[in-house]
Design a protein around this motif. Structure first.
Motif, PDB file in Angstrom:
ATOM      1  N   VAL A 187       0.839  -1.207   0.000  1.00 24.38           N
ATOM      2  CA  VAL A 187       0.000   0.000   0.000  1.00 24.38           C
ATOM      3  C   VAL A 187       0.873   1.255   0.000  1.00 24.38           C
ATOM      4  O   VAL A 187       0.609   2.223  -0.720  1.00 24.38           O
ATOM      5  CB  VAL A 187      -0.942  -0.005   1.218  1.00 24.38           C
ATOM      6  CG1 VAL A 187      -1.625   1.352   1.383  1.00 24.38           C
ATOM      7  CG2 VAL A 187      -2.003  -1.099   1.062  1.00 24.38           C
ATOM      8  N   THR A 188       1.930   1.248   0.808  1.00 28.20           N
ATOM      9  CA  THR A 188       2.829   2.399   0.882  1.00 28.20           C
ATOM     10  C   THR A 188       3.569   2.605  -0.430  1.00 28.20           C
ATOM     11  O   THR A 188       3.740   3.737  -0.898  1.00 28.20           O
ATOM     12  CB  THR A 188       3.838   2.213   2.032  1.00 28.20           C
ATOM     13  OG1 THR A 188       3.118   2.043   3.257  1.00 28.20           O
ATOM     14  CG2 THR A 188       4.750   3.423   2.159  1.00 28.20           C
ATOM     15  N   VAL A 189       4.011   1.515  -1.051  1.00 32.05           N
ATOM     16  CA  VAL A 189       4.695   1.608  -2.339  1.00 32.05           C
ATOM     17  C   VAL A 189       3.747   2.157  -3.404  1.00 32.05           C
ATOM     18  O   VAL A 189       4.131   3.027  -4.207  1.00 32.05           O
ATOM     19  CB  VAL A 189       5.258   0.238  -2.759  1.00 32.05           C
ATOM     20  CG1 VAL A 189       5.756   0.270  -4.206  1.00 32.05           C
ATOM     21  CG2 VAL A 189       6.390  -0.177  -1.824  1.00 32.05           C
ATOM     22  N   ALA A 190       2.519   1.685  -3.414  1.00 34.82           N
ATOM     23  CA  ALA A 190       1.534   2.175  -4.380  1.00 34.82           C
ATOM     24  C   ALA A 190       1.306   3.673  -4.218  1.00 34.82           C
ATOM     25  O   ALA A 190       1.233   4.418  -5.210  1.00 34.82           O
ATOM     26  CB  ALA A 190       0.221   1.415  -4.217  1.00 34.82           C
ATOM     27  N   ALA A 191       1.209   4.125  -2.969  1.00 34.53           N
ATOM     28  CA  ALA A 191       1.012   5.552  -2.711  1.00 34.53           C
ATOM     29  C   ALA A 191       2.217   6.364  -3.181  1.00 34.53           C
ATOM     30  O   ALA A 191       2.059   7.464  -3.734  1.00 34.53           O
ATOM     31  CB  ALA A 191       0.757   5.783  -1.223  1.00 34.53           C
ATOM     32  N   LYS A 194       2.141   6.596  -6.959  1.00 39.21           N
ATOM     33  CA  LYS A 194       1.085   7.527  -7.373  1.00 39.21           C
ATOM     34  C   LYS A 194       1.527   8.973  -7.169  1.00 39.21           C
ATOM     35  O   LYS A 194       1.310   9.831  -8.026  1.00 39.21           O
ATOM     36  CB  LYS A 194      -0.198   7.253  -6.583  1.00 39.21           C
ATOM     37  CG  LYS A 194      -1.383   8.100  -7.017  1.00 39.21           C
ATOM     38  CD  LYS A 194      -2.644   7.709  -6.261  1.00 39.21           C
ATOM     39  CE  LYS A 194      -3.831   8.548  -6.700  1.00 39.21           C
ATOM     40  NZ  LYS A 194      -5.068   8.168  -5.950  1.00 39.21           N
ATOM     41  N   ALA A 195       2.184   9.237  -6.036  1.00 37.66           N
ATOM     42  CA  ALA A 195       2.664  10.588  -5.759  1.00 37.66           C
ATOM     43  C   ALA A 195       3.737  10.998  -6.759  1.00 37.66           C
ATOM     44  O   ALA A 195       3.784  12.150  -7.213  1.00 37.66           O
ATOM     45  CB  ALA A 195       3.209  10.668  -4.334  1.00 37.66           C
ATOM     46  N   ALA A 196       4.620  10.060  -7.124  1.00 39.13           N
ATOM     47  CA  ALA A 196       5.689  10.360  -8.085  1.00 39.13           C
ATOM     48  C   ALA A 196       5.105  10.692  -9.451  1.00 39.13           C
ATOM     49  O   ALA A 196       5.574  11.617 -10.132  1.00 39.13           O
ATOM     50  CB  ALA A 196       6.643   9.182  -8.185  1.00 39.13           C
ATOM     51  N   VAL A 197       4.083   9.947  -9.861  1.00 37.11           N
ATOM     52  CA  VAL A 197       3.440  10.214 -11.147  1.00 37.11           C
ATOM     53  C   VAL A 197       2.771  11.583 -11.129  1.00 37.11           C
ATOM     54  O   VAL A 197       2.889  12.368 -12.078  1.00 37.11           O
ATOM     55  CB  VAL A 197       2.408   9.114 -11.475  1.00 37.11           C
ATOM     56  CG1 VAL A 197       1.557   9.518 -12.675  1.00 37.11           C
ATOM     57  CG2 VAL A 197       3.110   7.798 -11.760  1.00 37.11           C
ATOM     58  N   SER A 198       2.079  11.899 -10.029  1.00 36.35           N
ATOM     59  CA  SER A 198       1.404  13.195  -9.912  1.00 36.35           C
ATOM     60  C   SER A 198       2.415  14.334  -9.966  1.00 36.35           C
ATOM     61  O   SER A 198       2.184  15.365 -10.607  1.00 36.35           O
ATOM     62  CB  SER A 198       0.608  13.255  -8.607  1.00 36.35           C
ATOM     63  OG  SER A 198      -0.410  12.279  -8.584  1.00 36.35           O
TER      64      SER A 198
END
Length: 211
Positions: A187-191, A194-198
């Motif tokens: 879950v932390t890796v996914a977040a 997602k933050a890096a893409v944003s």
């Protein structure tokens, strides 16, 4: 010798022709996280309140895991996941794990040229048995079977890096997301992804506006 969680992830992340399904930098971050997830599954650490706490510093007799376990155990205070995980980043881990899979006969290592100019590497499947075993285990869970902790971690990390979505297109998407939510490291890796893409999109948008 059983496969490491990171090796299972690699088998899912590469096509049988030896080309990767996902961008290699993202894959390298996933493999680092897989080392931490495996140490958690093996009872050597817990991920709690954003920190990686060693609960048992006893080596597991796997160099790829014991190097990281030793570094974690050396901290007086449990390190934060984000800082430690990103500091683990290295393409060398992927190279080591691919060599391990080649030594087991699962894949081969080939160097090729594109238009006689561009050199690139591929890792074609040699023996499908290991890949098939991992894929069948994941497919069973996506189909409704109850996973063990190891498979939860595998699916969670694979889902975070889009490996599951690309290795099993159109298969059990809601089920994959549900399983992925069970593992705190995934879950932390996914977040983080997602933050890096944003952040990247925001930079591109700002640059476009400025020009």
């Amino acid at each position: 010798m059983d496969l490491l969680l990171a090796e299972e992830l690699l088998l899912l992340a590469y096509k049988s022709n030896g080309s990767p399904l996902v961008e290699l930098e993202s894959l390298d971050y996933l493999l680092s996280a897989a080392v931490l997830a495996e140490l958690a599954v093996r009872g050597r650490l817990v991920y709690r309140d954003g920190r990686l706490e060693v609960t048992d510093p006893t080596p597991v007799a796997e160099d790829e895991l014991d190097r990281t376990l030793g570094r974690l155990a050396a901290f007086e205070e449990a390190p934060g996941f984000g800082d430690f995980w990103t500091a683990m980043y290295t393409p060398d881990r992927r190279a080591r794990l691919l060599r391990r899979l080649a030594d087991r006969g699962a894949i081969t290592h080939e160097r090729r040229r594109l238009l006689k100019l561009i050199r690139y590497e591929v890792f074609p499947e040699a023996d499908p048995a290991l890949r098939t075993s991992v894929r069948e285990r994941v497919r069973d869970v996506l189909g409704g079977a109850e996973p063990d902790a190891r498979t939860v971690a595998l699916i969670s990390l694979g889902h975070a890096g889009k490996v599951i979505q690309r290795a099993f297109p159109g298969t059990g998407r809601k089920r994959a997301a549900e399983i992925a939510a069970r593992d705190p490291i995934g879950v932390t890796v996914a977040a983080a992804f997602k933050a890096a893409v944003s952040e990247h999109i925001a930079k591109v948008a700002t640059g476009g506006a400025a020009s």
